[in-house]
Design a protein around this motif. Structure first.
Motif, PDB file in Angstrom:
ATOM      1  N   GLN A   1      37.273  15.685  -2.784  1.00 16.23           N
ATOM      2  CA  GLN A   1      36.446  14.873  -3.687  1.00 16.23           C
ATOM      3  C   GLN A   1      37.076  14.830  -5.080  1.00 16.23           C
ATOM      4  N   PHE A   2      37.602  15.974  -5.492  1.00 19.23           N
ATOM      5  CA  PHE A   2      38.235  16.044  -6.810  1.00 19.23           C
ATOM      6  C   PHE A   2      39.454  15.122  -6.860  1.00 19.23           C
TER       7      PHE A   2
ATOM      8  N   VAL B   1      40.244  12.419  -5.041  1.00 21.22           N
ATOM      9  CA  VAL B   1      40.001  10.962  -4.983  1.00 21.22           C
ATOM     10  C   VAL B   1      39.317  10.442  -6.243  1.00 21.22           C
ATOM     11  N   GLN B   2      38.962  11.352  -7.141  1.00 20.19           N
ATOM     12  CA  GLN B   2      38.343  10.873  -8.377  1.00 20.19           C
ATOM     13  C   GLN B   2      39.308  10.917  -9.557  1.00 20.19           C
ATOM     14  N   ARG B   3      40.526  11.327  -9.296  1.00 20.79           N
ATOM     15  CA  ARG B   3      41.517  11.333 -10.380  1.00 20.79           C
ATOM     16  C   ARG B   3      42.420  10.131 -10.247  1.00 20.79           C
TER      17      ARG B   3
ATOM     18  N   GLY C   1      34.862   8.608   4.335  1.00 19.91           N
ATOM     19  CA  GLY C   1      34.481  10.005   4.174  1.00 19.91           C
ATOM     20  C   GLY C   1      33.273  10.141   3.303  1.00 19.91           C
ATOM     21  N   ASN C   2      32.968  11.353   2.976  1.00 19.60           N
ATOM     22  CA  ASN C   2      31.907  11.634   2.025  1.00 19.60           C
ATOM     23  C   ASN C   2      32.022  13.073   1.595  1.00 19.60           C
ATOM     24  N   ASP C   3      31.378  13.366   0.472  1.00 21.62           N
ATOM     25  CA  ASP C   3      31.380  14.720  -0.069  1.00 21.62           C
ATOM     26  C   ASP C   3      32.772  15.316  -0.156  1.00 21.62           C
TER      27      ASP C   3
ATOM     28  N   TRP D   1      37.900  13.119   2.146  1.00 26.98           N
ATOM     29  CA  TRP D   1      38.104  11.676   2.210  1.00 26.98           C
ATOM     30  C   TRP D   1      39.432  11.403   2.897  1.00 26.98           C
TER      31      TRP D   1
END
Ligand code: SAM
Lengths: 121, 279
Positions: free
Chosen positions: B157-158, B160-162, B175-177, B180
């Motif tokens: 999650q970390f 895919v958010q960068r 995916g989720n949580d 991904w």
């Protein structure tokens, strides 16, 4: 200075977000639910809104729809910031007019990256 | 702040570990990182039921366990990366690489794959893009564990958010949580191979562009020259080299010069005399 409105019913989350945003040189204001946030936007719309999903009185989604239909003079960027981390939630948020999406728990890097993506960091 | 003056002097164990990393990869440990060795090796110590770096070094020096050196090197390589790292660089690449013919790109030091996947997304999103118009993307790294993760195409999650805009997450991932997974359709445009830039031959054929970003920063000087020469030989005439945001060729090699047309990219210097001298 850029302005950010943090909308979250958790005081702790608001405090953490405020701290990070201030290090990114934002002027931060806070709201505890969607209703308060809408009032704040009518009074003076921020550049960006960090928006929780589940809140009492008015949820993040209801707020977002109301904001996009309102006659708030500018179009603040909206970054959802929530524990609803499934793809279905993300799609719903983007379709309702959110610009970005942060899945909790978040850290400084994530927030900074997402604010850069919406053109504000 | 208080602890900053109290950094311990490097121990014998630190020196052995740093020497091992340099011998295997050419990478030197920056002085600001030296004190973090302990933290970086903690998971390895735990996995092996060891308490101290001295015990780990003893295992390595005993020579009984051929794998321990590999594990140490992989733990010490800095694999820091993100999707669309230095977003402006990707805009530049987009401008510099035209649509004519089959384009070949080499991501040298690709870590866990965010860099080659960002390239793949960018080209797949071009208007009128098709399987036939997609570039061939070769991605190499010395770290087997980084490559294993890259090949699996699974990200936290970390991660895919960068750097990754949410619309791209929606389009290219499932995916989720916690986990991904990137679409197989995108992943198949990248071929991952293990390659040590210092000692192994470059991937075969000529490339239109080589990205070697944030890899050479701490490479010892003689190895840097070797790698620049290898990259120069792998580029087609008129091809581009892309370095990390804080890196330059100036004062490092005569094989490349800043591109006049695309500020921030580098082009091969034509003069063959220059090439053999600097190599
Ligand atoms: C900091 S990461 C950079 C990743 C990506 N290029 C970027 O800019 O985001 C550096 C990568 O270079 C790899 N590397 C270091 N020395 C190498 C060598 N001698 N040969 C091949 N890869 C190497 C490391 O394993 C690591 O994955």
């Amino acid at each position: 200075m850029k302005t950010c409105l943090v909308v979250d019913d958790s005081k702790v989350i608001r405090k953490v977000a405020r701290h990070i945003l201030e290090t990114l040189e934002f002027t931060v204001s806070e709201a505890g639910d969607g209703r308060e946030a809408l009032d704040a936007c009518m009074a003076s719309p921020p550049d960006v809104i960090l928006l929780d999903w589940n809140m009492p009185v008015m949820s993040g989604m209801d707020f977002l729809r109301a904001l996009r239909e309102s006659d708030v003079p500018t179009r603040p960027k909206v970054v959802f910031c929530t524990t609803e981390n499934g793809m279905a939630y993300i799609r719903a948020a983007i379709e309702a007019g959110a610009d970005e999406y942060v899945m909790k728990p978040f850290d400084r890097d994530t927030l900074e990256s997402k604010l850069q993506i919406v053109g504000l960091a | 702040m208080m602890g900053a003056t109290a950094k311990p002097a490097p121990s014998a164990a630190h020196s052995v570990l740093a020497a091992l990393l340099e011998a295997r990869t050419g990478q030197q440990i920056a002085s600001h990182r030296a004190w973090r060795l302990d933290t970086e090796l903690t998971p390895l110590l735990r996995a092996r039921g060891l308490e101290t770096l001295d015990e780990l070094v003893a295992q390595f020096l005993s020579g009984h366990d051929g794998q321990v050196a590999d594990r140490i090197v992989e733990a010490l390589l800095n694999g820091e990366t993100s999707f669309f790292r230095d977003a402006g660089t990707f805009d530049l690449i987009d401008q510099a690489i035209g649509g004519e013919g089959r384009v070949r790109l080499w991501s040298a030091g690709c870590a866990t794959g965010q860099e080659p996947l960002s390239l793949a997304m960018m080209f797949a999103e071009r208007p009128g893009s098709s399987a036939a118009s997609m570039p061939e993307i070769v991605a190499t790294d010395v770290s087997e564990s980084a490559l294993a993760r890259a090949r699996a195409g699974r990200y936290t999650q970390f991660e895919v958010q960068r750097g990754l805009p949410v619309r791209r997450l929606m389009h290219w991932f499932e995916g989720n949580d916690a986990e991904w997974t990137v679409s197989a359709d995108l992943l198949r445009h990248v071929s991952y191979r293990r390659m040590n830039l210092v000692v192994d031959p470059a991937p075969a054929g000529q490339f239109d562009m080589v990205l070697c970003r944030n890899v050479l920063l701490y490479l010892a000087a003689p190895y840097k020259r070797t790698v620049f020469a290898k990259i120069a030989a792998a580029l087609r005439p008129g091809g581009f080299l892309v370095l990390g945001a804080g890196e330059t060729v100036i004062g490092q090699t005569g094989l490349f010069h800043p591109s006049a047309r695309y500020r921030g990219l580098y082009e091969r210097t034509a003069a063959p005399v220059e090439r053999s001298r600097a190599a």
